[in-house]
Enzyme design. Structure first.
Site, PDB file in Angstrom:
ATOM      1  N   THR A  11       0.827  -1.206   0.000  1.00  8.29           N
ATOM      2  CA  THR A  11       0.000   0.000   0.000  1.00  8.29           C
ATOM      3  C   THR A  11       0.863   1.260   0.000  1.00  8.29           C
ATOM      4  O   THR A  11       1.992   1.254   0.515  1.00  8.29           O
ATOM      5  CB  THR A  11      -0.901   0.006   1.255  1.00  8.29           C
ATOM      6  N   ASP A  12       0.298   2.352  -0.507  1.00  8.62           N
ATOM      7  CA  ASP A  12       1.023   3.630  -0.462  1.00  8.62           C
ATOM      8  C   ASP A  12       1.160   4.141   0.975  1.00  8.62           C
ATOM      9  O   ASP A  12       1.962   5.035   1.249  1.00  8.62           O
ATOM     10  CB  ASP A  12       0.344   4.692  -1.352  1.00  8.62           C
ATOM     11  N   GLU A  13       0.375   3.555   1.909  1.00  7.85           N
ATOM     12  CA  GLU A  13       0.446   4.030   3.303  1.00  7.85           C
ATOM     13  C   GLU A  13       1.805   3.764   3.938  1.00  7.85           C
ATOM     14  O   GLU A  13       2.130   4.349   4.966  1.00  7.85           O
ATOM     15  CB  GLU A  13      -0.656   3.383   4.155  1.00  7.85           C
ATOM     16  N   TYR A  42      -1.592  -0.392  11.232  1.00 17.26           N
ATOM     17  CA  TYR A  42      -1.823  -1.064   9.934  1.00 17.26           C
ATOM     18  C   TYR A  42      -0.649  -0.813   8.987  1.00 17.26           C
ATOM     19  O   TYR A  42      -0.050  -1.747   8.453  1.00 17.26           O
ATOM     20  CB  TYR A  42      -3.134  -0.578   9.297  1.00 17.26           C
ATOM     21  N   LYS A 100       2.203  -3.380   7.359  1.00 16.34           N
ATOM     22  CA  LYS A 100       2.404  -3.574   5.916  1.00 16.34           C
ATOM     23  C   LYS A 100       3.861  -3.263   5.531  1.00 16.34           C
ATOM     24  O   LYS A 100       4.454  -3.959   4.707  1.00 16.34           O
ATOM     25  CB  LYS A 100       1.439  -2.696   5.106  1.00 16.34           C
TER      26      LYS A 100
END
Ligand code: NAD
Ligand code: DAU
Length: 347
Positions: free
Chosen positions: A125-127, A153, A157
């Protein structure tokens, strides 16, 4: 080819299963999913009727079960979508995020090592890049942006991404990683912004916007994400990271207003509620690498994708009514009653 798709009963994984069955009817898809609250076998109803599709209920962190599946199914490619994916739930209880997103990924990597697969693809994810300031629209996440996470979260990741890279460097496992921006489209679980707002608006319930609603997300129609992953697993370079996003940045408040307008509902339904802790301000992907190397570009503009998505939710009431009538109610009350009490000053 035999392709294991983990998390295929969830939002993006199920869209990917359907994408692959259509695009590569010669390939066999084996879906592994634990069927947590976010997994739904009804979503896979049409796939379950196909000879080339098999569903196995298992936890990716269960080493014995995963090795047994690899032994029997002999996958060529493994695409790992399985994860705890909701930021708010990770803030409430991080533990299961560490178990599934980190330990689960490490078990899959060990299985890939043991059974010498051709490719392990990690859906990230870009997060993992953290966030960007709102007043610097010139800044974007590239594959070189340092990892700098905000929530349990995103930390889980990012940890998984580092493990994937370590297994490549140390054991030569042939891996790729993709880091995508916010997806939307069919089968999106209604705890996330877009489906939650569509469903609440249809029921004339309040639309709970965190804080001022000025936070920006970069929206990608889910089929465009599936097309990108399909290209990466077949043509992407081993060991590489590819960012996926389509320059569809929108403020949350504008997304919510668009949904209300499309549904003919009043803006008075909007309620500004207490903000998410550590709320990331802006995500924005620079997709130059995947465009130049693999020729990928998104095909669905936000204006069209949001209409398609609303239409899908209008036509699939049974799917989401089934979800919101169960444990979801308890979740909603727990998460939102508290926020509403701390109501954000209306702007
Ligand atoms: P989702 O929550 O809708 O689905 C997750 C699926 O994984 C569910 O079917 C669930 O049952 C399954 N699962 C959870 N724990 C498991 C376990 N231990 N073993 C086996 N299966 C398990 O998630 P999503 O939105 O479809 O996201 C899929 C992946 O894409 C995730 O890895 C997420 O981090 C990533 N991602 C999501 C987005 C987005 O906007 N939704 C954007 C970028 C990346
Ligand atoms: O960027 C990719 C990520 O996108 C994925 O890695 C995550 O799995 C996925 O859940 C998504 O994370 P976000 O936190 O951006 O998505 P969410 O739909 O939860 O929230 C989008 C924005 O809307 C965020 O700024 C918070 C806000 N929001 C969300 C909800 C659920 C609200 O204002 N009100 C809400 O009720």
């Amino acid at each position: 080819m035999n392709i294991i798709v983990t998390g295929g009963a969830g939002f993006i994984g199920s869209n990917f299963v359907y994408y692959e069955l259509k695009k590569h009817p010669e390939d066999r898809i084996i879906c592994i999913d634990k069927l947590t609250y976010a997994g739904n076998l009804e979503t896979l109803e049409a796939a379950l009727k196909k000879d080339k599709f098999k569903f196995i209920r298992a936890d990716i962190a269960d080493r014995r079960a995963i090795y047994r599946i690899f032994e029997t199914e002999r996958p060529d490619i493994v695409v790992n979508f399985a994860a705890e994916s909701h930021v708010d739930r990770s803030i409430e209880n991080p533990e299961v995020f560490l178990q599934t997103n980190i330990i689960g990924t490490s078990v899959l990597l060990d299985a890939c090592r043991k059974y010498s697969i051709d490719r392990f693809h990690q859906v990230s994810t870009d997060e993992v890049y953290g966030d960007l300031p709102l007043d610097r629209p010139d800044l974007f996440f590239t594959e070189e942006t340092p990892l700098h996470t905000s929530s349990p979260y995103s930390a889980s990741k990012a940890s998984a991404d580092l493990l994937v890279q370590a297994y490549h460097r140390t054991y030569k496992v042939p891996v790729t990683i993709s880091r995508c921006s916010n997806n939307y489209g069919p089968f999106h679980f209604p705890e996330k912004l877009i489906p939650l707002m569509i469903i609440n608006a249809l029921s004339d319930k309040e639309l709970p916007v965190y804080g001022t609603g000025e936070n920006v997300r970069d929206w990608l129609y889910v089929k465009d994400h599936c097309a990108a992953i399909d290209l990466i697993i077949r043509k992407g370079r081993v060991g590489e990271v590819y960012n996926i996003g389509g320059h569809n940045e929108r403020r949350n408040i504008d997304v919510v207003k668009t949904i209300l307008k499309e549904l003919g509902k009043p803006e008075s339904l909007i309620a500004h509620v207490a903000d998410r802790k550590g709320h990331d301000r802006r995500y924005a992907i620079d997709p130059t690498k995947i465009h130049e190397e693999l020729g990928w570009e998104p095909t669905t503009k936000f204006e069209d994708g949001i209409k398609l998505t609303i239409k899908w939710y209008l036509e699939h009431r049974d799917w989401w009514m089934g979800i919101i009538s169960g444990d979801y109610q308890t979740y909603y009350e727990r998460m939102y009653d508290q926020r509403a009490k701390m109501e954000y000053a209306k702007i």
